[in-house]
Design a protein around this motif. Sequence first.
Motif, mmCIF file in Angstrom:
data_model
loop_
_atom_site.group_PDB
_atom_site.id
_atom_site.type_symbol
_atom_site.label_atom_id
_atom_site.label_comp_id
_atom_site.label_asym_id
_atom_site.label_seq_id
_atom_site.Cartn_x
_atom_site.Cartn_y
_atom_site.Cartn_z
ATOM 1 N N ASP A 39 0.801 -1.227 0.000
ATOM 2 C CA ASP A 39 0.000 0.000 0.000
ATOM 3 C C ASP A 39 0.837 1.281 0.000
ATOM 4 N N ASN A 73 5.894 -5.418 13.753
ATOM 5 C CA ASN A 73 5.219 -5.599 15.022
ATOM 6 C C ASN A 73 3.722 -5.806 14.884
ATOM 7 N N PHE A 74 3.131 -5.151 13.895
ATOM 8 C CA PHE A 74 1.674 -5.126 13.803
ATOM 9 C C PHE A 74 1.127 -6.009 12.698
ATOM 10 N N ALA A 76 0.019 -9.446 10.885
ATOM 11 C CA ALA A 76 -0.508 -10.696 11.432
ATOM 12 C C ALA A 76 0.544 -11.787 11.243
ATOM 13 N N GLU A 103 -1.175 -15.411 5.033
ATOM 14 C CA GLU A 103 -2.549 -15.608 4.558
ATOM 15 C C GLU A 103 -3.148 -14.317 3.990
ATOM 16 N N GLY A 104 -2.822 -13.215 4.651
ATOM 17 C CA GLY A 104 -3.333 -11.933 4.154
ATOM 18 C C GLY A 104 -2.395 -10.830 4.604
ATOM 19 N N HIS A 106 -2.281 -7.225 6.259
ATOM 20 C CA HIS A 106 -3.222 -6.299 6.875
ATOM 21 C C HIS A 106 -2.513 -5.390 7.864
ATOM 22 N N ARG B 114 -1.815 -1.819 21.049
ATOM 23 C CA ARG B 114 -2.300 -2.114 19.692
ATOM 24 C C ARG B 114 -2.244 -3.620 19.440
ATOM 25 N N LYS B 115 -1.176 -4.228 19.911
ATOM 26 C CA LYS B 115 -1.039 -5.671 19.693
ATOM 27 C C LYS B 115 -2.159 -6.453 20.375
ATOM 28 N N SER B 118 -5.333 -5.903 17.870
ATOM 29 C CA SER B 118 -5.273 -6.129 16.419
ATOM 30 C C SER B 118 -5.618 -7.555 15.975
ATOM 31 N N VAL B 121 -8.866 -8.322 13.968
ATOM 32 C CA VAL B 121 -9.030 -8.060 12.536
ATOM 33 C C VAL B 121 -7.962 -8.771 11.698
ATOM 34 N N ALA B 122 -7.348 -9.803 12.278
ATOM 35 C CA ALA B 122 -6.382 -10.601 11.518
ATOM 36 C C ALA B 122 -7.115 -11.330 10.386
ATOM 37 N N PRO B 123 -6.391 -11.686 9.334
ATOM 38 C CA PRO B 123 -7.033 -12.269 8.147
ATOM 39 C C PRO B 123 -7.987 -13.436 8.447
ATOM 40 N N GLN B 124 -7.618 -14.347 9.323
ATOM 41 C CA GLN B 124 -8.509 -15.491 9.592
ATOM 42 C C GLN B 124 -9.822 -15.021 10.202
ATOM 43 N N ARG B 355 -4.864 1.435 -3.847
ATOM 44 C CA ARG B 355 -4.587 1.580 -2.415
ATOM 45 C C ARG B 355 -3.485 2.582 -2.126
ATOM 46 N N ARG B 366 -0.954 3.329 11.442
ATOM 47 C CA ARG B 366 -1.826 3.028 10.295
ATOM 48 C C ARG B 366 -3.046 2.243 10.759
ATOM 49 N N ASN B 370 -8.305 -1.276 8.597
ATOM 50 C CA ASN B 370 -8.417 -0.931 7.168
ATOM 51 C C ASN B 370 -8.984 -2.061 6.317
ATOM 52 N N ARG B 371 -8.545 -3.277 6.568
ATOM 53 C CA ARG B 371 -9.062 -4.367 5.730
ATOM 54 C C ARG B 371 -10.513 -4.702 6.103
#
Lengths: 106, 417
Positions: A39, A73-74, A76, A103-104, A106, B114-115, B118, B121-124, B355, B366, B370-371
């Motif tokens: 991005d 750090n952020f 996934a 996997e993605g 983000h 944040r950790k 977050s 909203v992880a992909p899975q 994007r 950030r 967002n996703r």
Amino acid sequence: MPQVTFIEHNGTAHTVEAELGKSLMEAAVGNAVPGIDADCGGACACATCHVFVEPEWEAKTGARTEAESAMLNFAAEVKPNSRLSCQIPVTAELEGLVVRMPEGQH
Amino acid sequence: MNDAPFPTGQLESEPFSLPLDKLDPGQPLLFKNQEHYPYFARLRAEDPVHYTAESQFGPYWSITRYNDIMAVDSNNKVFSSAAELGGITIRDRRPEVRRESFIAMDAPRHDEQRKAVSPIVAPQNLAMMEVGIRERTIKVLESLPRGEMFNWVEKVSIELTTQMLATLFDFPFEDRRKLTYWSDVATADLAAGLVKSEEEREEILADCLTYFTRLWNERINADMRPDLISMMAHAEATRHMTPDQFLGNLILLIVGGNDTTRNSMSGGLWALSQNPDQYQKLIDNPALIDSMVPEIIRYQTPLSHMRRTALEDHEVGGKLIKKGDKVVMWYCSGNRDDSAIENPNAFIIDRKRPRQHLSFGFGIHRCVGNRLAEMQLKILWEEILKRFPKIEVHGTPKRVLSSFVHGIEELNVVIPA
Ligand code: HEM
Ligand code: FES
């Protein structure tokens, strides 16, 4: 130009020619490899170009920078071999490099 | 006679004739009237890193170009988000109402907190949420009136984002509109009238805290479940928060996931209605939704800016920003910068790198969601295209009075019967 391989999370492999002096991320985006979002366009500011470097290649791709670690750090599913592909410059030494994708992004 | 440069309620209508040093692009009324674009066009051309010495928000720097914004946003060692320095918006919060949340914290505390949130909203997890979001979206769309005028913001944008939030928090569904209300109260400009004073705001937000504290107490003693409150109650980094910090993080998540997505749902329909060629392109090829969604978010820029405070003297674009200065990154301007984005004033649903925009910020802050936001919009448009051949927009949108939240309050539409 060195050939490098990106393996998607589902196992699909993409082998592309990577231009010397550009980044690994650019090699992926330039060759329309799916799964590298990038991005921020390579500014080490989004962590959506995340890859896992196969262990035997870690010495050649170099170490993470501090800014890179902060961004990773952020992401996934971060692992010890996680890197941001925009921070890996393509060199002749990377001929045959293999990286895997999460996997993605983000 | 009032000799202030901008008497209240009245705007300089000629952004190109004003002396540069009087240019104050942060006035909320400019945004409500959609008159801010030419101010930023001038600044990008003539004074991209601009100092406004006097304004209703005090002195501040404006960063207006894409690349300079990227540089400031990713330099969190020099540019702080800390609440105690004034926080993340052009308006300084009064010290007694400053509340902590990780969007307004610097490393390392920011990183820990944040950790903790977050993973939701992880992909899975996103993949798991998709089914539920789609079901709710379909239900909302199926219930819309046909052949009569209604407010899209109310019936679609607010309803869907509120339901989404209720799901994320596992919040009692029948009370879900409270979430929208608290979000609006937390961000409202006093001049806009929803709340009349900071005291009133605090009273209402105290109710919010009481409500959530009850949910927290239930969940901290229960097994871990995948909702945001359970996650915060069980994570080491967040379980010892003070009530004020808890409220801060709640508001962050409510506002973060509410206003922004809501306004993208409204802004997207408005943009399509103003660009019929793009609407037709979409109808002909619904696969373009994937690239349209980020374009909607760029075009709308739901948060017009984020603000930082300089921790040391630092040069940006040839100007010396001093330690302690307020620095406003105008995402709405960077997103219209033709040195970074081709033909930036046009709404184009099939851009090559859609994007590449600033609406989510960049760097360690950030947007976490967002996703998720993109997924909600994608589902919305997929389901709209499946059932409505056309949505007619009537009149022009009524906008929010704010130079922070770029919002739409009212957008009247008819779905032909
Ligand atoms: C189109 C929709 C959205 C937009 C435009 C948006 C925009 C932003 C922006 C500009 C930031 C700050 C970036 C910075 O300071 O550099 C941010 C942060 C954040 N957003 Fe969003 N957001 C959206 C949706 C969401 C959603 C759905 C959620 C809920 C899960 C969310 C949660 C957050 C949180 C928790 C942060 C703080 C991140 C941090 O400080 O590390 N946002 N968002
Ligand atoms: S492209 Fe954004 S961090 Fe690599």
